[in-house]
Design an enzyme around this catalytic site. Structure first.
Site, mmCIF file in Angstrom:
data_model
loop_
_atom_site.group_PDB
_atom_site.id
_atom_site.type_symbol
_atom_site.label_atom_id
_atom_site.label_comp_id
_atom_site.label_asym_id
_atom_site.label_seq_id
_atom_site.Cartn_x
_atom_site.Cartn_y
_atom_site.Cartn_z
ATOM 1 N N ASP A 1 4.025 3.843 -6.692
ATOM 2 C CA ASP A 1 3.061 4.714 -6.024
ATOM 3 C C ASP A 1 1.912 3.911 -5.430
ATOM 4 O OD1 ASP A 1 1.981 7.471 -5.550
ATOM 5 O OD2 ASP A 1 0.386 6.747 -6.864
ATOM 6 N N GLU B 1 6.023 3.017 -1.923
ATOM 7 C CA GLU B 1 5.377 4.055 -1.133
ATOM 8 C C GLU B 1 4.256 3.379 -0.352
ATOM 9 O OE1 GLU B 1 2.532 7.915 -1.104
ATOM 10 O OE2 GLU B 1 2.444 6.409 -2.670
#
Length: 469
Positions: A138, A191
């Site tokens: 993330d 990401e």
């Protein structure tokens, strides 16, 4: 979930499930992205052995398991990592570097070897103990840039005066080197939402070492385009075609994730313009185009049957919508599309190589149609994709093809069984009429707001094509 969800996922034709963070977190509305217990499986859903059972059941059905993992920041709750031993152990002692104003959390201090060890050991823990198949890392962009999401005066330049977070870059390179040393088949997915180069290149070539990256540019452009009334789409045709300019610069995943169906953005179905029928037609078209576009695919739960309201972490998905015909037909469509994708090697075999893709016509903006080919290892095998983003049937539409033969429709999102209008194509015989820089061509019917896939049989190649090429 192990006894209900996995059978559904396998039946629908998915290859993997990706879970929002299962690490212990105090605030439900953070969806697990503000972690307190990095080595603790979320007790809301059962014990660590229950989670092992879930992963094992996935693997028994041939389903891989990917976990969202949050190494960028952690929440400030006193029972978490903040001031863990009475000092700023995991965060920087400099409040300007430690504070994460965007999310109200604290940043990990990647300059400390013990913090790097803690995080890399944690990544290995999930892969080793729970047999996870990969991690979606993330907020990679936030880690790469010291000024990401910060105002002037809220960040400190690196030792060379730049905005790159050198310690975080070193951490990610080491993370991926260690992961692939111990788990060569792991999926390490970034990401990353900027144009940072070589995210999915090996570290020995100067890359960050991930093997996949979310294609946020494709997602933003396509959703912006799809939300337009079709009458305006021809003036924004570049939003469809620009992604192919960089599609092979990284190993991409095309994400339609949880972030796109929350916070007033509306569900995927409700983003689509038009009346009730057109909303479903647009969504079928979006999915068909997505499956044909180079890159792996990710679809957030509920998108496969047309959830009308936004996702809410406090309640179940609206499974009752399957009692309504159009929602059930959309689910049947996604199932058929998934299984077709898995069976059609041309759609994924050369996903990250330019030779796996070829334009036929990217320029027909006036009719909002794009036509291209996907190819696999066999140079004489190909799939033709025709996408019509206008609610108008195009009769006698001519497209260029590379060889003579009979072209038949192998997939059509406008079939009545999927909720479409039933505009289909019979067998089309290629004509010796050059078109779209191809030596031959066929005429076809292009259904409204739909995608059609064509295959050639009894192929006869131009004897001079090798010399001409």
């Amino acid at each position: 979930m192990a006894d209900q969800l996995i059978d559904y996922v396998a039946d629908m034709g998915y290859t993997h499930v990706e879970l929002l963070p299962v690490m212990e977190h105090p605030y439900d509305a953070s969806w697990g992205y503000q972690v307190t217990g990095y080595y603790s499986v979320n007790s809301r859903y059962g014990t660590p052995h229950d989670f092992m059972y879930f992963v094992d059941r996935c693997h028994q059905r041939g389903i891989g398991v990917i976990l969202d993992w949050v190494p960028a920041h952690f929440c400030k709750d006193s029972h978490g990592l903040r001031n863990f031993d009475g000092t700023t152990l995991y965060e920087s002692p400099d409040p300007l570097q430690a504070e994460n104003w965007q999310w109200g959390t604290l940043n990990f201090d990647f300059a400390k070897p013990e913090v790097v060890s803690f995080l890399i050991s944690n990544a290995l823990y999930w892969l080793d103990v729970f047999h996870i198949d990969g991690l979606r890392v993330d907020a990679v962009a936030f880690m790469l840039y010291l000024d990401y999401g910060r105002q002037e005066g809220q960040w400190v330049p690196n030792q060379y005066g730049g905005k790159e977070n050198l310690a975080a870059i070193a951490f990610m390179k080491k993370l991926n080197e260690v992961i692939f040393q111990h788990f060569p088949a792991a999926l390490m997915i970034a990401e990353e939402s900027t144009a940072w180069p070589a995210v999915t290149k090996p570290t020995y070539l100067g890359g960050l070492g991930y093997n996949y990256k979310w294609n946020m540019g494709w997602m933003n452009d396509l959703l912006r385009y799809m939300q337009m009334d079709p009458v305006h789409r021809k003036w924004h045709h570049h939003l469809l075609t620009f992604s192919f300019m960089y599609a092979f610069s990284e190993n991409y995943i095309l994400p339609l994730s949880h972030d796109e169906v929350v916070h007033g953005k509306r569900s995927l179905l409700n983003k689509m313009p038009g009346d009730y029928w057109q909303k479903f037609a647009n969504l079928r078209l979006l999915y068909g185009y997505m499956i044909a576009h180079p890159g792996k695919k990710l679809l957030f739960m509920g998108g496969e049957f047309g959830q009308f309201i936004e996702w809410n972490e406090d309640q179940s998905l609206d499974w009752h919508l399957l009692d309504y015909e159009m929602h059930q037909k959309l689910k049947d469509y996604v199932k058929a599309l998934n299984h077709f994708y898995r069976a059609e090697r041309n759609l994924w075999e050369l996903d990250h190589e330019e030779r796996g893709f070829q334009w036929i016509d990217p320029h027909d903006y006036s009719q909002s149609i794009v036509t291209f080919m996907r190819k696999g290892q066999d140079p004489e095998d190909f799939l033709i994709i025709v996408c019509n983003f206008a609610p108008v049937v195009r009769e006698g539409y001519r497209i260029g093809v590379p060889c003579l033969g009979e072209y038949f429709e192998v997939f059509n999102s406008d079939l009545r069984i999927y909720g479409g209008s039933g505009q289909v194509n019979s067998l089309a015989v290629a004509q010796d009429t050059p078109w779209h820089n191809q030596p031959f061509s066929v005429e076809m019917k292009v259904p409204p707001l739909a995608v059609v896939y064509l295959k050639a049989i009894n192929k006869k190649w131009d004897k001079n094509r090798n010399e001409r090429d």
